[in-house]
Design an enzyme around this catalytic site. Structure first.
Site, mmCIF file in Angstrom:
data_model
loop_
_atom_site.group_PDB
_atom_site.id
_atom_site.type_symbol
_atom_site.label_atom_id
_atom_site.label_comp_id
_atom_site.label_asym_id
_atom_site.label_seq_id
_atom_site.Cartn_x
_atom_site.Cartn_y
_atom_site.Cartn_z
ATOM 1 N N TYR A 3 0.749 -1.195 -0.151
ATOM 2 C CA TYR A 3 -0.046 -0.103 0.054
ATOM 3 C C TYR A 3 0.815 1.220 -0.149
ATOM 4 C CZ TYR A 3 -3.971 -3.173 1.062
ATOM 5 O OH TYR A 3 -5.012 -4.098 1.110
ATOM 6 N N LYS A 56 3.366 -15.521 2.098
ATOM 7 C CA LYS A 56 3.273 -16.350 0.679
ATOM 8 C C LYS A 56 4.830 -16.266 0.425
ATOM 9 C CE LYS A 56 0.717 -17.684 -2.568
ATOM 10 N NZ LYS A 56 -0.121 -18.912 -2.644
ATOM 11 N N ASP A 94 -3.292 -18.131 1.500
ATOM 12 C CA ASP A 94 -4.379 -18.553 1.037
ATOM 13 C C ASP A 94 -5.010 -19.692 1.795
ATOM 14 O OD1 ASP A 94 -1.870 -19.675 0.139
ATOM 15 O OD2 ASP A 94 -2.389 -20.463 -1.913
ATOM 16 N N ASP A 152 -4.962 -6.885 6.218
ATOM 17 C CA ASP A 152 -6.313 -6.116 5.727
ATOM 18 C C ASP A 152 -7.375 -7.015 5.458
ATOM 19 O OD1 ASP A 152 -8.000 -4.152 5.020
ATOM 20 O OD2 ASP A 152 -7.097 -3.369 3.195
ATOM 21 N N ASP A 155 -10.593 -8.631 8.128
ATOM 22 C CA ASP A 155 -12.215 -8.534 7.634
ATOM 23 C C ASP A 155 -12.702 -9.792 7.717
ATOM 24 O OD1 ASP A 155 -12.025 -5.734 7.565
ATOM 25 O OD2 ASP A 155 -13.097 -5.774 5.540
#
Ligand code: NAD
Length: 352
Positions: free
Chosen positions: A142, A187, A219, A243, A247
């Protein structure tokens, strides 16, 4: 202990819920003989109305001088059409970066009394869930170099060693205050930055021998959160993965009005706020659920002031009031007792 707390009530239901959280904080501090001084400052829409600036310098300076910040929520339809540099949400980004808060804590707690709100099957959730997602907040994709032309676009994901070390250190400290199990999510089968991340977690784990560490690819972690969420205690991960996963984790608890959050830096100063927004549809009606903000205050006592017993006292009071069947309308179900914002605050104070 003496505490100096900045109060940023914000917009919409912000003032309703922060007022109840303050009552609860006062009550617990009375019991344990702590002294609090509050400094109330404006941010978001309220600050745009008064100063034409969502984050006036005075607000940021006051927050910096305080030991901690309690924030309600900012924004609302009144400011939807203002210029983008004047958006109320700019205040949140400005506070996080101005206070150098690089660590975001999002607990996903599901109380057994609210099991019906959880979209997962009973056998998966068991007696309830209590997962802490520790998300890196100020680095990663980001904030990387980015660009776009007519035919292509790119974003860059890079992390420096010191950026990873400071968030991983926080995560180990947090795991040691909880269930002593840390899952690092990356990852590393594909990304270089994840390989560095994983190496650092492994290196640092030798300094925290009482904490069990494991690694999951993102994943798999997303899948495990709905298949077997009870395997998790504390999760640490990068900005973007955090992020998304925070959620996902919050939604499996099914109740937006119940979930607190914290943003921390390298010192003890933190900013504590509910995960929900300013809910303008229910502002000033005495129906908003104040529990997310009240639990944010418990997080503040634990993570900024190391007052573990006081934090648990608040959490236990919330548990007891739910157990007695009291509910605000967002978590109400047949057979329970519906109460307003103020009454919920009073009941929690009484339970303390
Ligand atoms: P929201 O979280 O404010 O509301 C979503 C839904 O949940 C609404 O139906 C609302 O009534 C309900 N809800 C939220 N909190 C509740 C509570 N404590 N008790 C009972 N019900 C509750 O999200 P939104 O509607 O997308 O956004 C409203 C405004 O809030 C927007 O201006 C948005 O930009 C802002 N916002 C601010 C923050 C923040 O300050 N951290 C976060 C998200 C959204």
């Amino acid at each position: 202990m003496d505490m100096k707390i900045a109060l940023v009530k914000g917009d919409g239901i912000g003032p309703d819920i922060v007022d109840e959280a303050v009552k609860v904080l006062n009550k617990v501090c009375d019991k344990y003989n702590h002294k609090i001084e509050y400094k109330e400052v404006l941010a978001g829409g309220a600050a745009i109305d008064k100063f034409n600036n969502p984050l006036p310098d005075e607000t940021l300076e006051t927050c910096k001088e305080c030991d901690s910040v309690i924030l309600g929520a900012v924004g609302g339809p009144k400011w939807d059409n203002v210029a983008s540099e004047l958006r109320p949400e700019k205040a949140l980004l400005g506070l996080r970066s101005g206070l150098n808060l690089f660590c975001n804590l999002r607990p996903a707690i599901m109380y057994p009394q609210l099991k019906d709100a959880c979209p997962l099957k009973d056998e998966i959730i068991g007696d309830g869930l209590d997962i802490m997602v520790v998300r890196e907040l100020t680095g990663g994709i980001y904030f990387g170099k980015r660009g776009r032309d007519e035919n292509s676009a790119y974003d860059t994901l890079s992390y420096r060693k010191d950026e990873i070390e400071r968030i991983v250190k926080k995560a180990f400290e947090i795991a040691s205050l909880r269930g002593k199990k840390l899952t690092s999510v990356d990852k590393a089968n594909i990304l270089n930055s994840s390989q560095l991340w994983r190496d650092i977690v492994n290196d640092m784990s030798s300094s925290y021998s009482d904490i069990e560490v494991n690694h999951l690819y993102v994943d798999n972690a997303a899948m495990q959160l709905v298949r077997n969420p009870r395997q998790f205690d504390t999760i640490v991960t990068t900005n973007m993965f955090g992020d998304i996963l925070s959620d996902e984790a919050s939604q499996i608890t099914g109740s937006i009005g119940m979930l607190p959050s914290a943003s921390l830096g390298s010192g003890t100063l933190g900013m504590y706020e509910p995960i929900h927004g300013s809910a303008p549809d229910i502002a000033n009606q005495d129906i908003a659920n104040p529990i997310a903000t009240i639990l944010s205050v418990a997080m503040m006592l634990r993570y900024s002031f190391n007052l573990l017993e006081e934090a648990e006292r608040i959490e236990k009071a919330v548990y007891d009031v739910l157990d007695q069947g009291y509910r605000t309308s967002d978590i109400y179900s047949e057979g329970t007792k519906k109460v307003g914002t103020k009454e919920m605050g009073r009941l929690i104070c009484d339970a303390i």
